[in-house]
Enzyme design. Structure first.
Site, short mmCIF file in Angstrom:
data_model
loop_
_atom_site.label_atom_id
_atom_site.label_comp_id
_atom_site.label_asym_id
_atom_site.label_seq_id
_atom_site.Cartn_x
_atom_site.Cartn_y
_atom_site.Cartn_z
NE ARG A 103 -3.96 28.83 -25.92
CZ ARG A 103 -5.26 28.99 -26.11
NH1 ARG A 103 -5.80 30.19 -26.01
NH2 ARG A 103 -6.02 27.95 -26.40
CG ASP A 104 2.46 35.62 -22.74
OD1 ASP A 104 3.54 35.40 -23.32
OD2 ASP A 104 2.06 36.76 -22.47
CB VAL A 105 5.05 30.30 -19.32
CG1 VAL A 105 6.05 30.15 -18.19
CG2 VAL A 105 3.77 29.53 -19.02
CB THR A 120 6.33 36.69 -24.95
OG1 THR A 120 5.10 37.22 -24.43
CG2 THR A 120 7.38 37.79 -24.92
#
Length: 254
Positions: free
Chosen positions: A125-127, A163
């Site tokens: 969810r936040d690569v 992000t």
């Protein structure tokens, strides 16, 4: 307040900060035998985020994923003891101009890490480059699982997790992400590695609209198979992307 110089739980000597995120701070610490660790300290009241990362981390075991070792309860707040990942964030690593071949090998390791997560029903969810640590040997580890969780986890209300430059269209809309959202973010990372730029830039609203509506500008010099692969990663519809990182890894054309 920095914890540098303190000894916590009469065992872990904190040396310096390694990084600060939106919520937690990660420190380099050593035990009495000189073994290095990363110590992730959350603010008081954020025990749920700590416990989420612990739950995810205990389900993972892969050389390209940084191990989550144990929960700690400190006076300063809930914390996690993590394996120390030597190296630097991917963004700083690229400043050394490693060349396309080395950068693509690191990206291949990112896909391998995601394939392991997706195979266990989990999504990151936040690569983003800040969450990829590259060692001097070019070995890479994906870190930071406090936003991670089960694929398509039900949210009580629309929730935009991630992000801004790396948000998949479904994340922009507040929908619960599946593996395809991780692959969209990975596609943005690949685009940046190949071109030195993000596909969508500008004010936040411009970037969000880009994710939702605009095709990524083509990168000059890519072979047709490479361009098609990148376009599939960055497809607006999750159904048009690879279903998981395993398939993206198998189709890797570079």
């Amino acid at each position: 307040m920095s914890l540098a110089g303190k000894t916590l739980l009469r065992r872990y000597r904190v040396v310096r900060p390694l990084g600060r995120g939106a919520l937690a701070t990660v420190y380099l610490a050593f035990d009495p035998f000189g073994a290095p660790y990363a110590l992730k300290v959350f603010p008081r009241g954020a025990g749920g985020r700590r416990d989420r990362e612990l739950w995810v981390g205990r389900r993972l075991a892969h050389p390209n994923l940084n191990p989550v070792l144990a929960p700690l309860d400190l006076e300063e707040g809930p914390a996690l003891l993590l394996a120390y990942a030597p190296g630097e964030e991917l963004g700083r690593w690229t400043l050394r101009r490693p060349g396309r071949g080395r950068a693509l090998r690191v990206f291949h390791q990112l896909l391998a890490a995601l394939a392991h997560m997706h195979g266990r029903g989990l999504v990151h969810r936040d690569v983003k480059p800040e969450n990829v640590i590259v060692a001097g040997t070019d070995e890479a580890r994906l870190v930071d699982f406090d936003l991670s969780g089960p694929a398509l986890e039900a949210f009580k209300r629309p929730l935009r997790v991630g992000t801004l430059p790396y948000l998949a269209p479904e994340q922009v809309l507040g929908r619960s992400p599946g593996p395809e959202a991780d692959l969209y973010a990975a596609g943005v990372v690949l685009y940046w590695l190949l071109s030195g730029e993000h596909p969508f830039v500008g004010e936040p609203e411009e970037v969000l609209l880009g994710h939702l509506r605009q095709p990524a500008p083509p990168i000059p010099g890519l072979a047709p198979r490479e361009q098609a692969y990148l376009e599939r990663l960055l497809a607006k519809s999750p159904k048009e992307r690879f279903p998981s990182a395993k398939e993206a890894l198998e189709a890797f054309p570079f």
